[in-house]
Enzyme design. Structure first.
Site, PDB file in Angstrom:
ATOM      1  N   GLU A  71      -3.535   4.264   3.909  1.00  0.00           N
ATOM      2  CA  GLU A  71      -3.485   5.217   5.028  1.00  0.00           C
ATOM      3  C   GLU A  71      -2.659   4.645   6.180  1.00  0.00           C
ATOM      4  OE1 GLU A  71      -7.718   5.768   5.228  1.00  0.00           O
ATOM      5  OE2 GLU A  71      -7.638   6.762   3.289  1.00  0.00           O
TER       6      GLU A  71
ATOM      7  N   SER B 108     -12.779   6.236  -4.561  1.00  0.00           N
ATOM      8  CA  SER B 108     -13.901   7.044  -5.062  1.00  0.00           C
ATOM      9  C   SER B 108     -14.904   6.220  -5.862  1.00  0.00           C
ATOM     10  CB  SER B 108     -13.391   8.230  -5.888  1.00  0.00           C
ATOM     11  OG  SER B 108     -12.590   9.073  -5.081  1.00  0.00           O
TER      12      SER B 108
ATOM     13  N   GLY C 158     -10.557   9.002  -1.798  1.00  0.00           N
ATOM     14  CA  GLY C 158     -11.097  10.190  -1.145  1.00  0.00           C
ATOM     15  C   GLY C 158     -10.924  11.460  -1.960  1.00  0.00           C
TER      16      GLY C 158
ATOM     17  N   ASN D 275     -15.600   0.606   4.118  1.00  0.00           N
ATOM     18  CA  ASN D 275     -14.527   0.987   5.035  1.00  0.00           C
ATOM     19  C   ASN D 275     -14.927   2.323   5.662  1.00  0.00           C
ATOM     20  OD1 ASN D 275     -12.184   1.715   6.312  1.00  0.00           O
ATOM     21  ND2 ASN D 275     -10.959   1.921   4.438  1.00  0.00           N
TER      22      ASN D 275
ATOM     23  N   LYS E  90     -13.608   3.832   8.039  1.00  0.00           N
ATOM     24  CA  LYS E  90     -12.433   4.587   8.514  1.00  0.00           C
ATOM     25  C   LYS E  90     -12.684   5.155   9.921  1.00  0.00           C
ATOM     26  CE  LYS E  90     -11.126   5.396   3.760  1.00  0.00           C
ATOM     27  NZ  LYS E  90     -10.399   6.191   2.784  1.00  0.00           N
TER      28      LYS E  90
ATOM     29  N   HIS F  50      -4.004  -0.978   4.278  1.00  0.00           N
ATOM     30  CA  HIS F  50      -4.599   0.174   3.601  1.00  0.00           C
ATOM     31  C   HIS F  50      -3.508   1.239   3.441  1.00  0.00           C
ATOM     32  CE1 HIS F  50      -7.057   3.668   2.761  1.00  0.00           C
ATOM     33  NE2 HIS F  50      -8.035   2.841   2.446  1.00  0.00           N
TER      34      HIS F  50
ATOM     35  N   GLU G 137      -6.252  -0.300  -4.780  1.00  0.00           N
ATOM     36  CA  GLU G 137      -6.720   1.059  -4.481  1.00  0.00           C
ATOM     37  C   GLU G 137      -5.637   2.067  -4.878  1.00  0.00           C
ATOM     38  OE1 GLU G 137      -9.869   1.064  -1.165  1.00  0.00           O
ATOM     39  OE2 GLU G 137      -7.933   1.037  -0.188  1.00  0.00           O
TER      40      GLU G 137
END
Ligand code: PGA
Length: 252
Positions: free
Chosen positions: A99, A215, A175, A9, A11, A97, A169
């Site tokens: 985000e 991560s 991250g 991904n 991003k 996701h 996730e």
């Protein structure tokens, strides 16, 4: 048998020349990627058209999108439809996701529509779920993740659910450099699979790939992928380095 998958991904990272350079680095490592792993890259939307052409002679590397809308076409300025993605040979699309859930208020119902539209058009959704740190600490994280899955996916048929990939996730691991331990990840992956089994049957549950994200890197991928219900990874930061991404594909 379900697939083992490593999906990058990217991003909202890399300008166009950097993205093409990373793609060339991946091409150079072609023979080193694990041939038994489905390797997917999800670059930013503006690069998908050119990437589709560059990937034409590299069918070991699959093209994915990071998002889409659920309608086929029409007055939806700024959105991308599954039909448009399909016309560029996109095979995977990330949905929900964290985000996007957090920054763009994507609801369970919207995500359900996106997954359905993708399945209808023959694109594999990578449906993301996962809890925030305070949910993990309040100890209701199991119920929280199950609700994300039930509300967005459980109105589907067995034939539809089997065409989905699920990515667990935990948001506190994305991250942050803080990975869920293999046991923490396996606990949720196992629960997801048994919940799918009770809803759609054991055979269906055994065919759905459930991948881990947060991560994931060369140093921890092997321990994570050794867990019985972890079928690979959705990789953010480490997918921006061709060598790391390649090494992760060889961590099964
Ligand atoms: P990360 O991102 O590997 O950089 O934690 C994973 C993801 O958000 O998909």
């Amino acid at each position: 048998m379900r697939k083992q998958i490593v999906a990058g991904n990217w991003k909202m990272n890399l300008d166009y020349s950097e993205a093409k350079a990373l793609l060339q680095d991946l091409f150079k490592l072609n023979k080193k990627f694990n041939p038994d792993t489905e390797v997917v890259i999800c670059p930013s939307a503006p690069y998908i058209g050119v990437f589709a052409e560059l990937l034409a002679d590299h069918n070991w590397l699959k093209l994915g999108a990071q998002n889409c809308y659920y309608m086929d076409n029409g007055a939806f300025t700024g959105e991308i439809s599954p039909i448009q993605l399909k016309s560029l040979n996109v095979e995977y699309c990330i949905v929900g996701h964290s985000e996007r859930r957090d920054n763009f208020n994507e609801s369970y119902d919207l995500l359900s529509k996106k997954v359905k539209a993708l399945v209808n058009h023959g694109i594999t959704p990578i449906f993301c779920c996962g809890e925030q740190l305070q949910v993990r600490e309040s100890n209701v994280y199991r119920e929280f993740v199950m609700k994300q899955i039930e509300d967005s996916l459980f109105a589907f048929t067995a034939e539809e659910i089997v065409k989905c990939v699920i990515a667990y996730e935990p948001i506190w691991a994305i991250g942050t450099g803080k990975t869920a331990s293999a046991e923490e990840a396996q606990e949720i992956h196992g629960l997801i699979r048994s919940r799918i089994s009770s809803q759609f049957g054991e055979k269906v549950a055994s065919e759905v790939s459930i991948i881990y994200g947060g991560s994931c890197k060369p140093e921890n991928a092997a321990e994570l992928f050794a867990q019985k219900d972890i079928d690979g990874g959705l990789i953010g930061g480490a997918s921006l380095k061709a060598d790391d991404f390649c090494q992760i594909s060889n961590s099964f």
